[in-house]
Design a protein around this motif. Structure first.
Motif, mmCIF file in Angstrom:
data_model
loop_
_atom_site.group_PDB
_atom_site.id
_atom_site.type_symbol
_atom_site.label_atom_id
_atom_site.label_comp_id
_atom_site.label_asym_id
_atom_site.label_seq_id
_atom_site.Cartn_x
_atom_site.Cartn_y
_atom_site.Cartn_z
ATOM 1 N N UNK A 1 0.729 -1.176 -0.370
ATOM 2 C CA UNK A 1 0.223 -0.012 -0.116
ATOM 3 C C UNK A 1 0.881 1.154 0.072
ATOM 4 N N UNK A 2 1.933 1.254 0.638
ATOM 5 C CA UNK A 2 2.833 2.473 0.743
ATOM 6 C C UNK A 2 2.714 3.438 1.654
ATOM 7 N N UNK A 3 1.890 3.131 2.703
ATOM 8 C CA UNK A 3 1.553 4.094 3.588
ATOM 9 C C UNK A 3 2.753 4.357 4.555
ATOM 10 N N UNK A 4 3.545 3.435 4.859
ATOM 11 C CA UNK A 4 4.648 3.549 5.788
ATOM 12 C C UNK A 4 5.685 3.918 4.935
ATOM 13 N N UNK A 5 5.930 3.471 3.695
ATOM 14 C CA UNK A 5 7.182 4.050 2.832
ATOM 15 C C UNK A 5 6.854 5.317 2.544
ATOM 16 N N UNK A 6 5.638 5.978 2.460
ATOM 17 C CA UNK A 6 5.564 7.323 2.087
ATOM 18 C C UNK A 6 5.654 8.232 3.167
ATOM 19 N N UNK A 7 5.715 7.727 4.689
ATOM 20 C CA UNK A 7 5.869 8.249 5.778
ATOM 21 C C UNK A 7 4.657 9.041 6.450
ATOM 22 N N UNK A 8 3.590 8.114 5.925
ATOM 23 C CA UNK A 8 2.340 8.608 6.700
ATOM 24 C C UNK A 8 2.031 8.326 8.015
ATOM 25 N N UNK A 9 2.649 7.038 8.167
ATOM 26 C CA UNK A 9 2.429 6.549 9.850
ATOM 27 C C UNK A 9 3.294 7.615 10.576
ATOM 28 N N UNK A 10 4.455 8.011 10.198
ATOM 29 C CA UNK A 10 5.263 8.648 10.939
ATOM 30 C C UNK A 10 4.667 10.083 11.127
ATOM 31 N N UNK A 11 4.036 10.827 10.249
ATOM 32 C CA UNK A 11 3.478 11.986 10.235
ATOM 33 C C UNK A 11 2.145 12.163 10.999
ATOM 34 N N UNK A 12 1.318 10.805 10.969
ATOM 35 C CA UNK A 12 0.094 10.857 12.133
ATOM 36 C C UNK A 12 0.674 10.691 13.523
ATOM 37 N N UNK A 13 1.613 9.895 13.709
ATOM 38 C CA UNK A 13 2.013 9.705 14.957
ATOM 39 C C UNK A 13 2.949 10.961 15.461
ATOM 40 N N UNK A 14 2.991 11.857 14.749
ATOM 41 C CA UNK A 14 3.684 13.361 15.249
ATOM 42 C C UNK A 14 2.543 14.146 15.317
ATOM 43 N N UNK A 15 1.564 14.033 14.611
ATOM 44 C CA UNK A 15 0.356 15.042 14.842
ATOM 45 C C UNK A 15 -0.508 14.298 16.281
ATOM 46 N N UNK A 16 -0.291 12.980 16.468
ATOM 47 C CA UNK A 16 -1.219 12.638 17.422
ATOM 48 C C UNK A 16 -0.090 11.925 18.489
ATOM 49 N N UNK A 17 0.662 12.536 19.524
ATOM 50 C CA UNK A 17 1.469 11.923 20.259
ATOM 51 C C UNK A 17 0.791 11.014 21.221
ATOM 52 N N UNK A 18 1.412 9.910 21.443
ATOM 53 C CA UNK A 18 0.843 8.742 22.200
ATOM 54 C C UNK A 18 0.114 7.735 21.306
ATOM 55 N N UNK A 19 0.273 7.702 20.190
ATOM 56 C CA UNK A 19 -0.154 6.907 19.005
ATOM 57 C C UNK A 19 0.837 6.308 18.530
ATOM 58 N N UNK A 20 0.941 5.015 18.286
ATOM 59 C CA UNK A 20 1.852 4.337 17.598
ATOM 60 C C UNK A 20 1.321 3.371 16.448
ATOM 61 N N UNK A 21 1.910 3.447 15.195
ATOM 62 C CA UNK A 21 1.435 2.430 13.901
ATOM 63 C C UNK A 21 2.191 1.386 13.712
ATOM 64 N N UNK A 22 1.552 0.036 13.844
ATOM 65 C CA UNK A 22 2.343 -0.900 13.428
ATOM 66 C C UNK A 22 1.470 -1.694 12.228
ATOM 67 N N UNK A 23 2.274 -2.200 11.329
ATOM 68 C CA UNK A 23 1.593 -2.901 10.348
ATOM 69 C C UNK A 23 2.155 -4.298 10.033
ATOM 70 N N UNK A 24 1.376 -5.180 9.527
ATOM 71 C CA UNK A 24 1.712 -6.591 8.976
ATOM 72 C C UNK A 24 1.278 -6.719 7.599
ATOM 73 N N UNK A 25 2.110 -7.363 6.775
ATOM 74 C CA UNK A 25 1.612 -7.268 5.263
ATOM 75 C C UNK A 25 1.808 -8.860 4.989
#
Length: 446
Positions: free
Chosen positions: A62-86
């Protein structure tokens, strides 16, 4: 994105949806539901430091992680961590998803659904998903109406929000066209077959007569079938939910286009997304292939440096859609509210535009087409083709079709296995059609 998932039979009336095609690039994941998320309390969905960990179950890239979207969301929402499995292929992912939905266990906070499976999920599994239609930040008008309806049940519950779509083009090798005496400029190439797949075949006949002896016109008959049926007005179901593919002239027209190419020896005879097909792309042994937006990255990856600037992108004979996916939040998610908020943010037009800019996934939100990231997008590997303009134009004219719960089964047996009987085994189109019909009927009766 390609799928082989199977599930329970249903007679529920299908939703009016857009053409999907059976895309093969997409591959899959359900391991997120049982992934190690770093939490000390596996039932709480919270990491040991008290932060919320959202597990995302995906298939393919999907490319969400590779595009940096998880990291961006985590910065916008301190206390939230995103993990994916594929999981690599959706044909492995989707049966697992159905099993876990049935048992109400092992599900991630966010689960992807491939477009070929969304009609079945909305018809049979809607009670297992959160309604995202009223989620803050979700605006139905951001999506194409047909894309929104794909993730919405007949009674109006929106169980999944659209990510990408697969508007169609034709990718072609400029060097092979030049060798055959055909135009190479994309506007002139588009005119060769504008509005008609028959004209595409006629151009192929000219190519086969005058082009390089060791180069086929098109990669595969099954890929050609998928493109042709994706641009038709109808396919396998009618508005009453009845299976109509046997008598539908649109299905037979797509079948005739694909099998005519196979019988005439215009195809390179390789099954798509297999090592021999990858090698053929790298070696340039076919001149054209049907090209949804997500295909560009695949061509670049397999073609490598030696094919840079040899490919270009022209309009398809008719606009169609091949591919696309969705994100939903299971009712059993440990962090339903945060997961719904995250999905709303991740599928918003702004993030869809970023994902296209970084990874080439074409947005299902037309509002993003006016952003520079989409409107001004070019692709240097394809001769600086204005891909934002080409695919946005195609997306605006995608036909609306009826999609039923067993579309994937029918498409696999007709457009993949059936067409290949002509291409690989030399069956006549009529004999292969009868074999394909028999296979579909057996599958639907299970």
């Amino acid at each position: 994105m390609a799928t082989n998932g199977t599930a329970r039979r249903t007679t529920r009336r299908p939703t009016r949806l857009a053409a999907i095609g059976v895309s093969a690039l997409v591959t899959g994941s359900l391991l997120a539901g049982c992934a190690d998320d770093g939490s000390s309390d596996s039932d709480s969905g919270r990491a040991s430091d008290g932060d919320i960990t959202l597990n995302v179950g995906l298939f393919g890239t999907f490319g969400f992680q590779e595009a940096g979207l998880y990291e961006e969301y985590e910065k916008l929402n301190p206390g939230v961590r995103i993990e994916q499995s594929v999981v690599e292929r959706n044909e492995n992912y989707y049966p697992q998803l159905l099993t876990r939905l049935a048992s109400n266990s092992g599900l991630a906070d966010v689960q992807a659904v491939e477009v070929a499976n969304i009609a079945e999920v909305t018809a049979t599994q809607a009670d297992k998903f959160v309604d995202l239609g009223g989620q803050e930040g979700v605006n139905q008008d951001d999506w194409f109406d047909w894309k929104w309806q794909q993730g919405t049940t007949a009674d109006g519950k929106t169980i999944a929000l659209g990510t990408d779509i697969g508007p169609m083009a034709i990718c072609y090798r400029k060097d092979h066209f030049e060798a055959a005496g055909l135009p190479t400029e994309r506007a002139e190439v588009s005119k060769l077959w504008a509005g008609d797949w028959e004209k595409y075949l006629e151009t192929g006949e000219a190519f086969m007569a005058d082009g390089p002896d060791d180069v086929a016109w098109v990669d595969s008959a099954s890929g050609l079938y998928s493109a042709a049926i994706s641009s038709s007005e109808s396919r396998y179901y009618d508005e009453d939910g009845e299976v109509i593919y046997k008598d539908n002239p649109d299905v037979r027209a797509a079948w005739d286009i694909a099998t005519a190419a196979a019988e005439a020896g215009m195809t390179d005879r390789h099954e798509q997304f297999t090592p021999p097909w990858d090698k053929a792309m790298n070696n340039g042994t076919f001149a054209t292939l049907s090209c949804p937006a997500w295909m560009l990255g695949y061509i670049q990856d397999k073609g490598g440096d030696k094919s840079a600037d040899l490919w270009d992108v022209a309009d398809a004979p008719r606009p169609g859609n091949w591919g696309g996916s969705f994100l939903g939040v299971p009712e059993t998610a440990k962090n339903k509210e945060e997961a719904a908020k995250f999905v709303a943010w991740l599928t918003a037009p702004e993030q869809q535009a970023k994902l296209f800019e970084e990874r080439g996934s074409f947005p299902s939100a037309p509002a993003s087409y006016e952003t520079p990231a989409v409107a001004d997008a070019t692709h240097d590997y394809f001769g600086d083709a204005p891909i934002g303009e080409i695919f946005a134009r195609a997306a605006q004219d995608i036909p609306t079709q009826i999609i039923g719960p067993k579309d994937q089964i029918i498409a696999e047996n007709i457009g993949r296995s059936g067409v290949r009987q002509v291409e690989q085994k030399g069956l006549s189109p009529e004999d292969a059609w009868q074999e394909a019909v028999k296979a579909v009927d057996n599958a639907l009766d299970e």
